[in-house]
Write a protein that holds these residues in place. Structure first.
Motif, PDB file in Angstrom:
ATOM      1  N   LEU A  33      28.995  30.445  46.834  1.00 11.80           N
ATOM      2  CA  LEU A  33      30.033  30.660  46.404  1.00 11.80           C
ATOM      3  C   LEU A  33      30.407  32.026  46.755  1.00 11.80           C
ATOM      4  CD1 LEU A  33      30.662  28.311  43.073  1.00 11.80           C
ATOM      5  CD2 LEU A  33      31.371  27.845  45.309  1.00 11.80           C
ATOM      6  N   PRO A  34      31.939  32.300  47.179  1.00  7.07           N
ATOM      7  CA  PRO A  34      32.284  33.664  47.431  1.00  7.07           C
ATOM      8  C   PRO A  34      32.214  34.413  46.163  1.00  7.07           C
ATOM      9  CG  PRO A  34      34.153  32.067  47.724  1.00  7.07           C
ATOM     10  CD  PRO A  34      32.916  31.418  47.422  1.00  7.07           C
ATOM     11  N   GLU A  35      31.895  35.626  46.258  1.00  6.10           N
ATOM     12  CA  GLU A  35      31.988  36.620  45.002  1.00  6.10           C
ATOM     13  C   GLU A  35      33.233  37.029  44.861  1.00  6.10           C
ATOM     14  OE1 GLU A  35      29.369  37.502  43.146  1.00  6.10           O
ATOM     15  OE2 GLU A  35      28.019  36.292  44.221  1.00  6.10           O
ATOM     16  N   ALA A  36      33.684  37.553  43.536  1.00  2.63           N
ATOM     17  CA  ALA A  36      34.726  38.018  43.101  1.00  2.63           C
ATOM     18  C   ALA A  36      35.120  39.333  44.064  1.00  2.63           C
ATOM     19  CB  ALA A  36      35.069  38.287  41.674  1.00  2.63           C
ATOM     20  N   ASP A  37      36.424  39.434  44.305  1.00  3.29           N
ATOM     21  CA  ASP A  37      36.756  40.626  45.148  1.00  3.29           C
ATOM     22  C   ASP A  37      38.133  41.177  44.444  1.00  3.29           C
ATOM     23  OD1 ASP A  37      37.983  42.688  46.821  1.00  3.29           O
ATOM     24  OD2 ASP A  37      37.773  41.337  48.617  1.00  3.29           O
ATOM     25  N   PRO A  38      37.848  42.405  43.712  1.00  2.00           N
ATOM     26  CA  PRO A  38      38.972  42.965  42.689  1.00  2.00           C
ATOM     27  C   PRO A  38      40.181  43.234  43.596  1.00  2.00           C
ATOM     28  CG  PRO A  38      37.212  44.586  42.804  1.00  2.00           C
ATOM     29  CD  PRO A  38      36.507  43.083  43.577  1.00  2.00           C
ATOM     30  N   ALA A  39      39.946  43.440  45.013  1.00  2.00           N
ATOM     31  CA  ALA A  39      41.062  44.009  45.865  1.00  2.00           C
ATOM     32  C   ALA A  39      42.070  42.843  46.001  1.00  2.00           C
ATOM     33  CB  ALA A  39      40.704  44.594  47.136  1.00  2.00           C
ATOM     34  N   LEU A  40      41.681  41.634  45.833  1.00  2.00           N
ATOM     35  CA  LEU A  40      42.497  40.336  46.106  1.00  2.00           C
ATOM     36  C   LEU A  40      43.215  39.788  44.966  1.00  2.00           C
ATOM     37  CD1 LEU A  40      40.090  37.822  47.936  1.00  2.00           C
ATOM     38  CD2 LEU A  40      41.647  39.177  48.855  1.00  2.00           C
ATOM     39  N   ASP A  41      44.564  39.392  45.456  1.00  2.00           N
ATOM     40  CA  ASP A  41      45.344  38.688  44.251  1.00  2.00           C
ATOM     41  C   ASP A  41      44.610  37.491  43.546  1.00  2.00           C
ATOM     42  OD1 ASP A  41      48.171  37.887  43.203  1.00  2.00           O
ATOM     43  OD2 ASP A  41      47.495  36.210  43.989  1.00  2.00           O
ATOM     44  N   ASP A  42      44.740  37.528  42.312  1.00  2.00           N
ATOM     45  CA  ASP A  42      44.080  36.398  41.634  1.00  2.00           C
ATOM     46  C   ASP A  42      44.474  34.947  42.110  1.00  2.00           C
ATOM     47  OD1 ASP A  42      42.436  37.711  39.474  1.00  2.00           O
ATOM     48  OD2 ASP A  42      44.390  38.312  38.777  1.00  2.00           O
TER      49      ASP A  42
END
Length: 202
Positions: free
Chosen positions: A65-74
Motif C-alpha cells: 500500500l502506498p506510504e503517506a505523503d504529507p505533500a498531498l491533499d488528504d
C-alpha cells in the motif's frame, strides 16, 4: 517436496475453494502433494497452516500500500491509498475469496484477520479522514460504514466474468489500473459528498 512458497500458494487455492471447514488436513495434504501428516508436522495444526497461508498473502498486500505523503491533499492521499488497495486485490484474487468465507463467521480466524490486516489497513486511512472531517470536507463516519463503503468495490476488480457481461473488455494491466483508480475516485467523492450535505450544499 514442493518449496515453501508453492505450498502456501496451493494452500491459498484450497482454502479459497473449500473454505476452512471444508478442507480437512488430509484433503489439504492431497492438494499440496505431500504426505497426510505433513501439515501437522510442519505447521503444528490446520489452524496454524491457515495463518501461515494468510500471512504469506496479506503481509505483501499490506506492505505494497502506498506510504503517506504529507505533500498531498488528504482527499488525494485517501484516493491513492484506496486505489492501491484495489490494485493489490487484483494481484491476489484468491485472498478475496478467503476473506468472503471468513467475514460471515464469528471465529478466531476473523479476529486474526481483523487484528493483523483489517484494522491496520483502516488505520492507514484514518489520519486523512480525521483531517478531512476536522476541515468540514467530510461528515463523521462510523468505522463500520467506512469499511463497507471501501471494501465492496473490490468485487469490481475480481468479478471478471460478470464485468465482461456488463461491457468491460478483457482487462489488461492498464485497464485494471484505470478501473482501480476510477473506483477509488468514486468512493472518495462519495465520502466527500457527505461533508457537502452536512454543510447544506447542493
Amino acid at each position: 517436496m514442493p518449496d515453501e512458497q508453492s505450498i502456501l500458494h496451493r494452500g491459498l487455492e484450497a482454502f479459497a475453494e473449500l473454505g476452512y471447514d471444508g478442507g480437512s488436513a488430509r484433503e489439504l495434504a492431497r492438494r499440496l502433494g505431500v504426505s497426510h501428516n505433513f501439515i501437522n508436522d510442519r505447521y503444528g495444526s490446520k489452524a496454524a497452516f491457515w495463518r501461515a497461508v494468510v500471512d504469506s498473502a496479506l503481509r505483501a498486500q499490506l506492505a505494497n500500500l502506498p506510504e503517506a505523503d504529507p505533500a498531498l491533499d488528504d482527499a488525494e492521499q485517501l484516493r491513492l491509498l484506496i486505489a492501491g488497495f484495489y490494485r493489490s486485490a487484483v494481484d491476489t484474487p484468491l485472498v478475496g475469496r478467503v476473506l468472503i468465507n471468513e467475514f460471515s463467521q464469528d471465529t478466531e480466524r476473523l479476529d486474526y484477520l481483523y487484528e493483523r490486516y483489517i484494522e491496520p489497513t483502516l488505520q492507514r486511512m484514518l489520519p486523512s479522514i480525521e483531517r478531512l472531517v476536522a476541515a468540514g470536507r467530510m461528515a463523521p463516519i462510523p468505522l463500520d460504514v467506512l469499511f463497507f463503503a471501501v471494501i465492496p468495490p473490490v468485487s469490481g476488480m475480481l468479478d471478471g466474468p460478470l464485468a465482461r457481461r456488463l461491457g468491460r473488455p478483457d482487462p489488461s494491466a492498464q485497464q485494471l489500473t484505470a478501473t482501480a483508480e476510477l473506483l477509488a475516485r468514486l468512493v472518495v467523492n462519495g465520502l466527500l459528498a457527505t461533508g457537502a450535505e452536512e454543510r447544506g450544499e447542493s
